[in-house]
Scaffold this motif. Structure first.
Motif, PDB file in Angstrom:
ATOM      1  N   THR A  70     -20.440  -4.538   8.716  1.00  0.00           N
ATOM      2  CA  THR A  70     -21.529  -3.647   9.071  1.00  0.00           C
ATOM      3  C   THR A  70     -21.851  -3.856  10.556  1.00  0.00           C
ATOM      4  OG1 THR A  70     -23.724  -2.861   8.458  1.00  0.00           O
ATOM      5  CG2 THR A  70     -23.419  -5.234   8.499  1.00  0.00           C
ATOM      6  N   ILE A  85     -19.421   4.114   8.212  1.00  0.00           N
ATOM      7  CA  ILE A  85     -19.366   3.081   7.167  1.00  0.00           C
ATOM      8  C   ILE A  85     -18.325   2.033   7.550  1.00  0.00           C
ATOM      9  CG2 ILE A  85     -20.033   4.671   5.315  1.00  0.00           C
ATOM     10  CD1 ILE A  85     -16.993   4.473   4.444  1.00  0.00           C
ATOM     11  N   VAL A 110     -22.867   8.689   1.904  1.00  0.00           N
ATOM     12  CA  VAL A 110     -23.629   7.552   2.433  1.00  0.00           C
ATOM     13  C   VAL A 110     -25.036   7.577   1.854  1.00  0.00           C
ATOM     14  CG1 VAL A 110     -24.462   6.397   4.515  1.00  0.00           C
ATOM     15  CG2 VAL A 110     -22.281   7.601   4.559  1.00  0.00           C
ATOM     16  N   ASP A 111     -25.389   6.474   1.193  1.00  0.00           N
ATOM     17  CA  ASP A 111     -26.720   6.361   0.595  1.00  0.00           C
ATOM     18  C   ASP A 111     -27.444   5.236   1.334  1.00  0.00           C
ATOM     19  OD1 ASP A 111     -28.926   6.327  -0.968  1.00  0.00           O
ATOM     20  OD2 ASP A 111     -27.993   5.280  -2.658  1.00  0.00           O
ATOM     21  N   CYS A 112     -28.326   5.596   2.225  1.00  0.00           N
ATOM     22  CA  CYS A 112     -29.020   4.547   2.981  1.00  0.00           C
ATOM     23  C   CYS A 112     -30.396   5.033   3.399  1.00  0.00           C
ATOM     24  CB  CYS A 112     -28.208   4.152   4.218  1.00  0.00           C
ATOM     25  SG  CYS A 112     -28.050   5.491   5.405  1.00  0.00           S
ATOM     26  N   ARG A 113     -31.193   4.128   3.932  1.00  0.00           N
ATOM     27  CA  ARG A 113     -32.499   4.540   4.435  1.00  0.00           C
ATOM     28  C   ARG A 113     -32.799   3.785   5.726  1.00  0.00           C
ATOM     29  NH1 ARG A 113     -33.363   0.759   0.360  1.00  0.00           N
ATOM     30  NH2 ARG A 113     -34.823  -0.857   1.032  1.00  0.00           N
ATOM     31  N   HIS A 143     -28.222  -8.945   9.615  1.00  0.00           N
ATOM     32  CA  HIS A 143     -28.154  -7.721   8.821  1.00  0.00           C
ATOM     33  C   HIS A 143     -28.691  -8.031   7.431  1.00  0.00           C
ATOM     34  CE1 HIS A 143     -26.036  -5.660  11.967  1.00  0.00           C
ATOM     35  NE2 HIS A 143     -25.351  -6.774  12.165  1.00  0.00           N
TER      36      HIS A 143
END
Ligand SMILES: [Zn+2]
Length: 337
Positions: A70, A85, A110-113, A143
């Motif tokens: 990441t 990603i 992509v599932d993120c916030r 991270h």
């Protein structure tokens, strides 16, 4: 999104120029070819991909068994519009194989916030109350996928250890030493930038920043082109009989950088050896990966070098920030404003 997947190799400017990426997914390895002359940071490759019109960015780890990497690819105001990603070396290798054989399309989901968070800097001081001071720094954020033991718990441990060692010989210091750990390094050096905006930089004799450290027994010291700045580290290495690899080029990716950018002599003390991050920036960056002997071997020459910098005359002088710009241009570094 679903789009054609294009293998852009290691993501050098030449490889990006040769690729047709408009509306496609760019697949890029995390390493840099040896003949390129310097390491290319993930963020540079991401920016090349955006410039080439890519719709998505896949960053494949080149280190076997070290999981998907990441790392921040956002701008100053947060995430940018092109999703990115990380994929493991093993999955990356499979995608590269398929790309070579057929026109391959990928679906990127992509599932993120992104949330508003707070951070802070931590500071302590040793030695005489002089106007001038030496800064010893690291960053305490990581991270949120792991403990961040190597990046950069190890650096913070070294800052504390250097303070512990130098406290025994506090009277030998001619100038004060400030020990700091910064927050929010991993999202654009925000903690150190904040400090630089508020500190009296003409009082800072030099910055010794610990990052990417503890992965081997030997030190690499990035001196950012400052004449004289390698000297205290070479003297420490000679007197202790340990190797130290002086790297004079600019290293613009950790907390010494906001200082260097303003012309303050700054080094990044790192581990010598391979340029890969190992478990850094992955789920595997946990405490069990650290080696106490490596930390001890880094702490001793660093303490000697910091003592050297904090006694007698300064090893290096401040330079005009325009000189840093010129160095960056000579080295092909595109500096963010
Ligand atoms: Zn770091």
């Amino acid at each position: 999104m679903t789009a054609p997947l294009v293998d852009v190799g290691t993501g050098t400017p030449a490889e990006f120029e040769a690729a047709d990426l408009e509306g496609k997914l760019a697949l890029v390895s995390s390493d840099t070819p040896e003949d390129y002359g310097r390491w290319i940071h993930r963020r540079e490759k991401y920016n090349f991909a955006i410039e080439a019109g890519a719709a998505g960015f896949l960053f494949r780890n080149h280190v076997p068994g070290c999981l998907p990497p990441t790392g921040d690819i956002g701008g100053r105001d947060g995430p940018r519009s092109v999703p990115g990603i990380g994929v493991s070396r093993e999955l990356g290798a499979r995608l590269v194989r398929h790309c070579a054989r057929e026109d391959l399309s990928g679906t990127l989901q992509v599932d993120c916030r992104a949330e508003q968070m707070e951070s802070g800097n931590v500071s302590g001081r040793l030695g005489p109350e002089t106007d001038e001071m030496v800064l010893v720094t690291a960053h305490h954020d990581a991270h949120d996928i792991a403990e961040g033991a190597r990046d950069n718990g190890a650096g913070c441990a070294l800052v504390v250890e250097l303070a512990r060692m130098l406290a025994h010989i506090e009277d030998d210091l001619d100038v004060g030493v400030q020990f700091m750990t910064f927050g929010a390094e991993e999202v654009g050096l925000r903690g150190s930038r904040h400090h630089v905006e508020h500190a009296a930089l003409d009082r800072v004799r030099a910055v010794v920043n610990c990052d990417a450290i503890g992965g081997s027994r030997d030190l690499a010291v990035h001196t950012n082109g400052f004449d004289g700045l390698p000297d205290p580290f070479e003297r420490a290495a000679n007197s202790l009989g340990v190797p130290v690899n002086i790297k004079p080029a600019l290293a613009p990716h950790s907390d010494h950088w906001p200082f260097v950018r303003r012309g303050v002599p700054g080094v990044m003390a790192a581990s010598d050896g391979s340029d890969d991050r190992g478990w850094g920036h992955t789920h595997g960056d946990t405490l069990d990966k650290l080696d106490r002997r490596n930390l001890r071997e880094a702490a001793v020459p660093l303490a000697a070098a910091v003592l050297d910098i904090a006694t007698g005359e300064p090893p290096a002088t401040h330079v005009d920030p325009a000189e840093i710009e010129r160095r960056a241009e000579r080295e092909g570094q595109v500096l963010e404003t």
